[in-house]
Design a protein around this motif. Sequence first.
Motif, PDB file in Angstrom:
ATOM      1  N   ILE A   1       0.761  -1.388   0.113  1.00 11.77           N
ATOM      2  CA  ILE A   1      -0.080   0.057   0.157  1.00 11.77           C
ATOM      3  C   ILE A   1       0.882   1.269   0.150  1.00 11.77           C
ATOM      4  N   GLU A   2       1.911   1.211   0.637  1.00 11.36           N
ATOM      5  CA  GLU A   2       2.865   2.340   0.695  1.00 11.36           C
ATOM      6  C   GLU A   2       3.383   2.566  -0.654  1.00 11.36           C
ATOM      7  N   ARG A   3       3.679   1.632  -1.180  1.00 12.18           N
ATOM      8  CA  ARG A   3       4.289   1.981  -2.588  1.00 12.18           C
ATOM      9  C   ARG A   3       3.267   2.434  -3.624  1.00 12.18           C
ATOM     10  N   LEU A   4       2.225   1.735  -3.541  1.00 14.56           N
ATOM     11  CA  LEU A   4       1.108   2.285  -4.292  1.00 14.56           C
ATOM     12  C   LEU A   4       0.844   3.932  -4.131  1.00 14.56           C
ATOM     13  N   ARG A   5       0.765   4.114  -2.833  1.00 13.67           N
ATOM     14  CA  ARG A   5       0.528   5.609  -2.503  1.00 13.67           C
ATOM     15  C   ARG A   5       1.818   6.333  -2.942  1.00 13.67           C
ATOM     16  N   SER A   6       2.985   5.961  -2.672  1.00 20.91           N
ATOM     17  CA  SER A   6       3.936   6.494  -3.248  1.00 20.91           C
ATOM     18  C   SER A   6       3.978   6.992  -4.644  1.00 20.91           C
ATOM     19  N   LEU A   7       3.428   6.021  -5.431  1.00 20.02           N
ATOM     20  CA  LEU A   7       3.422   6.205  -6.873  1.00 20.02           C
ATOM     21  C   LEU A   7       2.282   7.270  -7.120  1.00 20.02           C
ATOM     22  N   GLU A   8       1.412   7.369  -6.489  1.00 18.46           N
ATOM     23  CA  GLU A   8       0.194   8.392  -6.770  1.00 18.46           C
ATOM     24  C   GLU A   8       0.843   9.500  -6.307  1.00 18.46           C
ATOM     25  N   ASP A   9       1.483   9.822  -5.110  1.00 23.28           N
ATOM     26  CA  ASP A   9       1.971  10.968  -4.452  1.00 23.28           C
ATOM     27  C   ASP A   9       2.845  11.673  -5.620  1.00 23.28           C
ATOM     28  N   ILE A  10       3.982  10.836  -6.121  1.00 26.92           N
ATOM     29  CA  ILE A  10       4.967  11.465  -7.202  1.00 26.92           C
ATOM     30  C   ILE A  10       4.381  11.860  -8.336  1.00 26.92           C
ATOM     31  N   ALA A  11       3.018  11.345  -8.763  1.00 27.60           N
ATOM     32  CA  ALA A  11       2.519  11.721 -10.041  1.00 27.60           C
ATOM     33  C   ALA A  11       1.533  13.083  -9.654  1.00 27.60           C
ATOM     34  N   THR A  12       0.980  13.152  -8.557  1.00 25.80           N
ATOM     35  CA  THR A  12       0.273  14.290  -8.139  1.00 25.80           C
ATOM     36  C   THR A  12       0.967  15.333  -7.841  1.00 25.80           C
ATOM     37  N   SER A  13       2.448  15.414  -7.659  1.00 26.41           N
ATOM     38  CA  SER A  13       3.234  16.391  -7.185  1.00 26.41           C
ATOM     39  C   SER A  13       3.536  17.334  -8.368  1.00 26.41           C
ATOM     40  N   PHE A  14       3.319  16.805  -9.602  1.00 25.37           N
ATOM     41  CA  PHE A  14       3.575  17.400 -10.659  1.00 25.37           C
ATOM     42  C   PHE A  14       2.519  18.572 -11.061  1.00 25.37           C
ATOM     43  N   GLU A  15       2.507  19.604 -11.639  1.00 25.07           N
ATOM     44  CA  GLU A  15       1.813  21.007 -11.882  1.00 25.07           C
ATOM     45  C   GLU A  15       0.674  20.438 -13.183  1.00 25.07           C
TER      46      GLU A  15
ATOM     47  N   VAL B   1      -1.825  18.319 -12.723  1.00 22.36           N
ATOM     48  CA  VAL B   1      -2.240  16.980 -12.548  1.00 22.36           C
ATOM     49  C   VAL B   1      -3.487  16.979 -11.669  1.00 22.36           C
ATOM     50  N   GLY B   2      -4.564  16.377 -12.115  1.00 24.00           N
ATOM     51  CA  GLY B   2      -5.716  16.519 -11.295  1.00 24.00           C
ATOM     52  C   GLY B   2      -5.825  15.380 -10.423  1.00 24.00           C
ATOM     53  N   GLN B   3      -5.589  14.190 -11.015  1.00 20.47           N
ATOM     54  CA  GLN B   3      -5.907  12.791 -10.336  1.00 20.47           C
ATOM     55  C   GLN B   3      -4.698  11.894 -10.813  1.00 20.47           C
ATOM     56  N   ALA B   4      -4.431  10.874  -9.985  1.00 20.06           N
ATOM     57  CA  ALA B   4      -3.600   9.761 -10.170  1.00 20.06           C
ATOM     58  C   ALA B   4      -4.060   8.729  -9.586  1.00 20.06           C
ATOM     59  N   TYR B   5      -3.997   7.364 -10.354  1.00 18.65           N
ATOM     60  CA  TYR B   5      -4.442   5.935  -9.897  1.00 18.65           C
ATOM     61  C   TYR B   5      -3.343   5.318 -10.047  1.00 18.65           C
ATOM     62  N   ALA B   6      -3.015   4.396  -9.181  1.00 17.21           N
ATOM     63  CA  ALA B   6      -1.911   3.277  -9.263  1.00 17.21           C
ATOM     64  C   ALA B   6      -2.623   1.985  -9.484  1.00 17.21           C
ATOM     65  N   ILE B   7      -2.603   1.304 -10.620  1.00 15.32           N
ATOM     66  CA  ILE B   7      -3.259   0.263 -10.939  1.00 15.32           C
ATOM     67  C   ILE B   7      -2.577  -1.006 -11.549  1.00 15.32           C
ATOM     68  N   GLN B   8      -3.334  -2.301 -11.679  1.00 14.78           N
ATOM     69  CA  GLN B   8      -2.467  -3.457 -12.101  1.00 14.78           C
ATOM     70  C   GLN B   8      -1.452  -3.789 -11.155  1.00 14.78           C
ATOM     71  N   ALA B   9      -1.616  -3.665  -9.787  1.00 15.46           N
ATOM     72  CA  ALA B   9      -0.740  -4.132  -8.494  1.00 15.46           C
ATOM     73  C   ALA B   9       0.568  -3.238  -8.868  1.00 15.46           C
ATOM     74  N   GLY B  10       0.116  -1.816  -9.013  1.00 13.21           N
ATOM     75  CA  GLY B  10       1.405  -0.921  -9.345  1.00 13.21           C
ATOM     76  C   GLY B  10       2.508  -1.035 -10.170  1.00 13.21           C
ATOM     77  N   ARG B  11       1.999  -1.805 -11.270  1.00 15.10           N
ATOM     78  CA  ARG B  11       2.698  -1.917 -12.744  1.00 15.10           C
ATOM     79  C   ARG B  11       2.114  -0.826 -13.598  1.00 15.10           C
ATOM     80  N   GLU B  12       1.310   0.010 -13.315  1.00 15.45           N
ATOM     81  CA  GLU B  12       0.984   1.292 -14.159  1.00 15.45           C
ATOM     82  C   GLU B  12       0.232   2.222 -13.108  1.00 15.45           C
ATOM     83  N   VAL B  13       0.661   3.594 -13.661  1.00 17.52           N
ATOM     84  CA  VAL B  13      -0.122   4.894 -13.154  1.00 17.52           C
ATOM     85  C   VAL B  13      -0.748   5.512 -14.000  1.00 17.52           C
TER      86      VAL B  13
END
Length: 496
Positions: free
Chosen positions: A418-432, A434-446
Motif C-alpha cells: 500500500i505504501e508503494r502504491l501511495r508513493s506512486l500516486e504522490d509522485i504523480a500528483t506532485s507535478f503541476e 495533474v488532477g488525479q492519479a491512480y496506481a493500477i495493475q498491482a502497481g505496474r501502471e499509473v
Amino acid sequence: MWGALMRLLRGGPDPRDEATLEAERIIQQAQERAEREARDRLEAAREQAQAEREQILTDVRGARDDLQRAVDRLDRREASLDDRVKSLDDRDSKLNRDSQRLQQRSADLDEREAEHDRRLEEISNLTREEARGVLFEQVEREITDEAGRLVREAEQKAKDEAESRARKIVATAIQRVASEVTTESTVSVVQIPSDEMKGRIIGREGRNIRALESALGCDLIIDDTPDVVTVSGFDPVRREVGRLSLSRLVSDGRIHPTRIEETVAKAQRDVDRIIRDAGEEAAIEAHCSGLPREMLDIFGRLRFRTSYGQNQLRHAVETAHIGAMIAQEIHADVEITRRGSLLHDVGKAIDHEVEGTHAIIGGDLARRFKMSEEIAHCIEAHHDEVELRTVEAIIVQMADAISGGRPGARRESVERYIERLRSLEDIATSFEGVGQAYAIQAGREVRVVVDPREVDDLGAMRLARDISKQIEESLQYPGQIRVTVLRETRAAEYAR
C-alpha cells in the motif's frame, strides 16, 4: 564258350547254324513287335484326330451361336434407338411449341408491366428511377436500424458474458496450477567456523582476498559480523560461484592464490552444469522440448535470480503452465503460448550485461537462436514495450501478471504494498497540472489525469517522461511501471 567247345569235342551239330536260326527268330519277333506298335500308334493318331475334329466342330458351333446372339442384340438395340430417336423428335417438337408460347407470354407480360409502370407514374407523379431511389432509401434505413440494433445487442451480450467467462478461465488456470508459495532467494552469505578464518581469507597483505575478488568478479565483505563473510555483486551467477568457492576453501583450509584459482575454476564448471541441468529440467517440466541448447544455457541462470523472494525460474515454469491452460480454454496456439510464457523473462539472466529492458533483450535472444517470430513477439511485448499483435502475446502478459501477483508469490507485506502504491500516486500528483492519479495493475501502471486547460498534448508527453524519471529515481520496484497521461477535452451545452 566252354559249352560250344564241349559240343565240338563230342561231335554235335554246328553252333553257327543254331546262332543263325536264333538271329532269324529274334528279327522275326522284332518285326512283329514293330508292326504292332505302328498299328497302335496309327489307331491312337486316328482317335486323337477324330476328337480334335469334334472339338473344333463344337467350338465353331458355339462361336456361330454367340455371333447369332450378338446379331440379335444389335437388332434389338437398333430398334430401341429408333424408338428413342422418334420419342426425342416428338419431344423437340413439343418444346418448340412450348417455347413459342412462352415467348408470346413474356411479350404480353412485358407489355402489361410497361402499362402498369405508366399507370403507377401517373398516380404517384414519380418516374421509375425516382420511385426506385425512394424505395432503396427506405429499405436502407430499415436495414441500418436493424443492423445497429443487432450490433448493440451483440455488444451488450458479449460484455455480459466476457467478464464472467474471463474470470472463469483465469480462476480455472490458477486452480489447476496450485503452485506452492516460493520464498527461495539467492544466498550470498558464507558461514565460517571462527573469526580466525577471516584473517586466512584476507591473507598476508590482503593477497588472498585480492585473488578471490579478481577471480570471482565480486566483492568480499569482511566486517565485524561474527562468523560471516558476505559475497556482494550484481551478477547472481558470479555470487553463486563465489559462495561455492569460498565454502570449499573454508572447508579445505588451504587458502592461497593458486588454490583459489583452481577452486574458482572448479566451482565455475559446477555452476555451469547446475545452470544447464536447471534449464533442461524447467523445459521438461513446462513441456517445452526442443528448445535451443544455447537458450537453455542462458535460461538456466534464472535459477539464481529472484524478484521480491520469487525465484524467477519457478516463476517462468508457473507462467508457462498458466499460459498454456488459458490458451487451451480460448482455443489459441498452446505451443507458442507455452514457449513464450516459459522464456518471457529470459532477458533477466543477462540484463546486467546487455543494455536494454529484459523484455527487449529476451526477444532479441529468441531471434538470435532462430526461434519463431511469434514466440519472440510474446517475449518482447509482455510489458507493453512493443504493441501486442497476437492473442498469444496477450495471454503471456496475463499469465505473467497472475503468477507474479497471486497471494504469496512475492514476499511483500500489505503495508509495504500500500505504501508503494501511495508513493506512486504522490509522485504523480506532485507535478503541476495533474488532477488525479491512480496506481493500477498491482502497481505496474499509473494513470494520470491532467487538466486540459493547463497541459496541452505536447506537455502531456513531457509530463509522462518526467513522472517516469522521478519514479525511477525515488522508488524500488520489480519489473517496470507504465505511466499513462490522460488529457480529455469535454464540450457540454444545455437545451432549454
